[in-house]
Write an enzyme that holds these catalytic residues in place. Structure first.
Site, short mmCIF file in Angstrom:
data_model
loop_
_atom_site.label_atom_id
_atom_site.label_comp_id
_atom_site.label_asym_id
_atom_site.label_seq_id
_atom_site.Cartn_x
_atom_site.Cartn_y
_atom_site.Cartn_z
N ASP A 101 0.85 -1.20 0.00
CA ASP A 101 0.00 0.00 0.00
C ASP A 101 0.88 1.24 0.00
OD1 ASP A 101 -2.08 -1.76 0.36
OD2 ASP A 101 -2.72 -0.96 2.29
N GLY A 153 -5.84 8.33 -4.12
CA GLY A 153 -5.18 8.79 -2.89
C GLY A 153 -6.20 9.09 -1.81
N ARG A 186 -0.46 -0.63 -8.76
CA ARG A 186 -1.90 -0.42 -8.52
C ARG A 186 -2.08 1.09 -8.36
NH1 ARG A 186 -3.24 -2.89 -3.21
NH2 ARG A 186 -3.11 -0.85 -2.24
N GLN A 230 -0.38 7.01 -6.06
CA GLN A 230 -1.57 7.89 -5.98
C GLN A 230 -1.55 8.97 -7.06
OE1 GLN A 230 0.08 8.74 -2.29
NE2 GLN A 230 -1.48 7.78 -1.03
C1 FAD Z 1 -8.27 -1.63 -4.21
C2 FAD Z 1 -7.98 -0.30 -3.59
C3 FAD Z 1 -6.78 -0.10 -2.93
C4 FAD Z 1 -6.49 1.14 -2.37
N1 FAD Z 1 -5.27 1.34 -1.80
C5 FAD Z 1 -4.92 2.58 -1.38
C6 FAD Z 1 -3.62 2.86 -0.90
O1 FAD Z 1 -2.75 1.97 -0.79
N2 FAD Z 1 -3.32 4.15 -0.57
C7 FAD Z 1 -4.24 5.17 -0.67
O2 FAD Z 1 -3.90 6.34 -0.40
N3 FAD Z 1 -5.49 4.91 -1.09
C8 FAD Z 1 -5.85 3.67 -1.44
N4 FAD Z 1 -7.13 3.43 -1.89
C9 FAD Z 1 -8.17 4.50 -1.76
C10 FAD Z 1 -8.14 5.47 -2.94
O3 FAD Z 1 -6.99 6.26 -2.88
C11 FAD Z 1 -9.37 6.41 -2.92
O4 FAD Z 1 -9.36 7.19 -1.76
C12 FAD Z 1 -10.70 5.71 -2.99
O5 FAD Z 1 -10.66 4.57 -3.79
C13 FAD Z 1 -11.75 6.69 -3.58
O6 FAD Z 1 -11.41 7.05 -4.90
P1 FAD Z 1 -12.11 6.43 -6.22
O7 FAD Z 1 -11.03 6.17 -7.20
O8 FAD Z 1 -12.94 5.28 -5.88
O9 FAD Z 1 -12.89 7.61 -6.88
P2 FAD Z 1 -13.83 8.75 -6.34
O10 FAD Z 1 -14.01 9.69 -7.48
O11 FAD Z 1 -13.31 9.29 -5.06
O12 FAD Z 1 -15.15 7.97 -6.09
C14 FAD Z 1 -15.95 7.47 -7.16
C15 FAD Z 1 -17.24 6.94 -6.57
O13 FAD Z 1 -16.94 5.71 -5.88
C16 FAD Z 1 -17.64 5.63 -4.65
N5 FAD Z 1 -16.64 5.47 -3.55
C17 FAD Z 1 -15.35 5.77 -3.60
N6 FAD Z 1 -14.72 5.45 -2.45
C18 FAD Z 1 -15.64 4.95 -1.63
C19 FAD Z 1 -15.62 4.45 -0.27
N7 FAD Z 1 -14.52 4.39 0.46
N8 FAD Z 1 -16.79 4.03 0.26
C20 FAD Z 1 -17.91 4.08 -0.47
N9 FAD Z 1 -18.00 4.52 -1.75
C21 FAD Z 1 -16.89 4.95 -2.32
C22 FAD Z 1 -18.50 6.86 -4.56
O14 FAD Z 1 -19.77 6.57 -5.09
C23 FAD Z 1 -17.85 7.85 -5.50
O15 FAD Z 1 -18.72 8.77 -6.05
C24 FAD Z 1 -7.45 2.19 -2.44
C25 FAD Z 1 -8.65 1.99 -3.11
C26 FAD Z 1 -8.93 0.77 -3.68
C27 FAD Z 1 -10.22 0.58 -4.39
#
Ligand code: FAD
Length: 275
Positions: free
Chosen positions: A97, A151, A147, A126
């Site tokens: 991560d 962020g 991956r 990120q």
């Molecule tokens: C497999 C995976 C691994 C990850 N690993 C890391 C990491 O190592 N470090 C790090 O900084 N971040 C990590 N993240 C979190 C990532 O950085 C984002 O904060 C998070 O995924 C929200 O961004 P999004 O790309 O989904 O898009 P966004 O534009 O933020 O969201 C798109 C839509 O998805 C839905 N959504 C998004 N997130 C959530 C949630 N948590 N709960 C409910 N609905 C949601 C909402 O409907 C939103 O409108 C990870 C996420 C995933 C999916």
């Protein structure tokens, strides 16, 4: 979360596998206080890999370096990560991560050390950070697995794009860099960790336009979020994978995520009611 225990995570992974959806396990927690705690986390992941192999699941694991002792000593953290990678069968990736921006240099150092010895280790990066384009370009000669996420931490505007539209635009640009590297054999796995459905659709169309196999476009999402899209991707021939978090640390983890980014609560509520 499917539950607090590894057993609950295994059941969730078995159910996902029936729908042709892969899984990655992560044990909740971060920033251990001492070496014995980091050792316990390492031992736990060794046990998890044993369980995965026993049950014939193709599940992978994703670890946080701060949980493996990065704050205590990068060498100690590397030794713990190395033990986990060595326990893996060589085919599956051990994912690392990415945490808050002040950890990025130290994380990259440990990751590069690991990748130089073991091809089956992947790193999360990120798209909100300005530096990520260069970090990616510097990694491609080492044939990493990446991956890409947007962020999750609250970062100041001198290190990260303050506007969501810029984070999203940078995501697609970096994704194109990763897919190009994948085509050229310089990115072993190109993974997109996102729930952003319009972005996922755009990525899928781009992969097809480029004449790449759909399976080269891998989308990872969190357990229980955008379930219909997870299933649609698997049905349509993309690689669809779910990150299954478990453990007892969920409450402090959730509260911290909320404090860092109150918008997370809105995301969560919208999805609870949508699913
Ligand atoms: C497999 C995976 C691994 C990850 N690993 C890391 C990491 O190592 N470090 C790090 O900084 N971040 C990590 N993240 C979190 C990532 O950085 C984002 O904060 C998070 O995924 C929200 O961004 P999004 O790309 O989904 O898009 P966004 O534009 O933020 O969201 C798109 C839509 O998805 C839905 N959504 C998004 N997130 C959530 C949630 N948590 N709960 C409910 N609905 C949601 C909402 O409907 C939103 O409108 C990870 C996420 C995933 C999916």
């Amino acid at each position: 979360m499917p539950g607090e225990t590894l057993d609950a995570a295994v059941v969730a992974a078995q159910n996902l596998a029936q729908k042709n959806i892969g899984s990655v396990f992560t044990h909740l927690g971060e920033n251990v206080a001492d070496r014995s705690e980091a050792r316990q986390v390492t031992d736990h992941y060794l046990q998890v890999l044993g369980r995965i192999h026993q049950t014939n699941l193709s599940t992978e694991v994703s670890v946080k370096l701060s949980q493996l002792g990065l704050d205590l000593s990068p060498d100690f953290c590397f030794a713990n990560l190395e033990e986990i990678i060595r326990h893996e069968n060589g085919k599956s990736i051990v994912w690392v991560d990415i945490e808050a921006s002040h950890y990025v240099d130290a994380t990259l150092d440990v990751y590069r050390r690991a990748l130089a010895k073991y091809p089956n280790v992947g790193l999360c990066l990120q798209s909100y950070l300005y530096r990520t384009k260069k970090d990616l370009a510097d990694l491609f000669p080492m044939k990493p697995s990446i991956r890409l996420v947007k962020g999750a931490y609250k970062e100041p505007p001198d290190v990260a794009f303050p506007k969501k539209a810029d984070v999203d635009a940078n995501y697609f640009a970096l994704a194109q860099d990763m897919l190009k590297a994948k085509r050229e054999g310089n990115c072993v796995r190109a993974v997109f960790g996102t729930h952003d459905v319009p972005l996922i659709r755009r990525l899928g169309e781009y992969v097809v336009q480029q004449g790449m196999p759909k399976i080269d476009c891998e989308i990872h999402m969190l357990f229980g979020i955008q379930r219909a899209e997870q299933e649609r991707l698997a049905r349509d021939g993309f690689r669809s994978v779910v990150l299954v978090a478990y453990g007892t640390y969920w409450y402090p983890w959730f509260v911290r995520r909320l404090a860092e980014r109150p918008a997370n609560l809105w995301f969560l509520l919208r999805n609870v009611f949508a699913s």
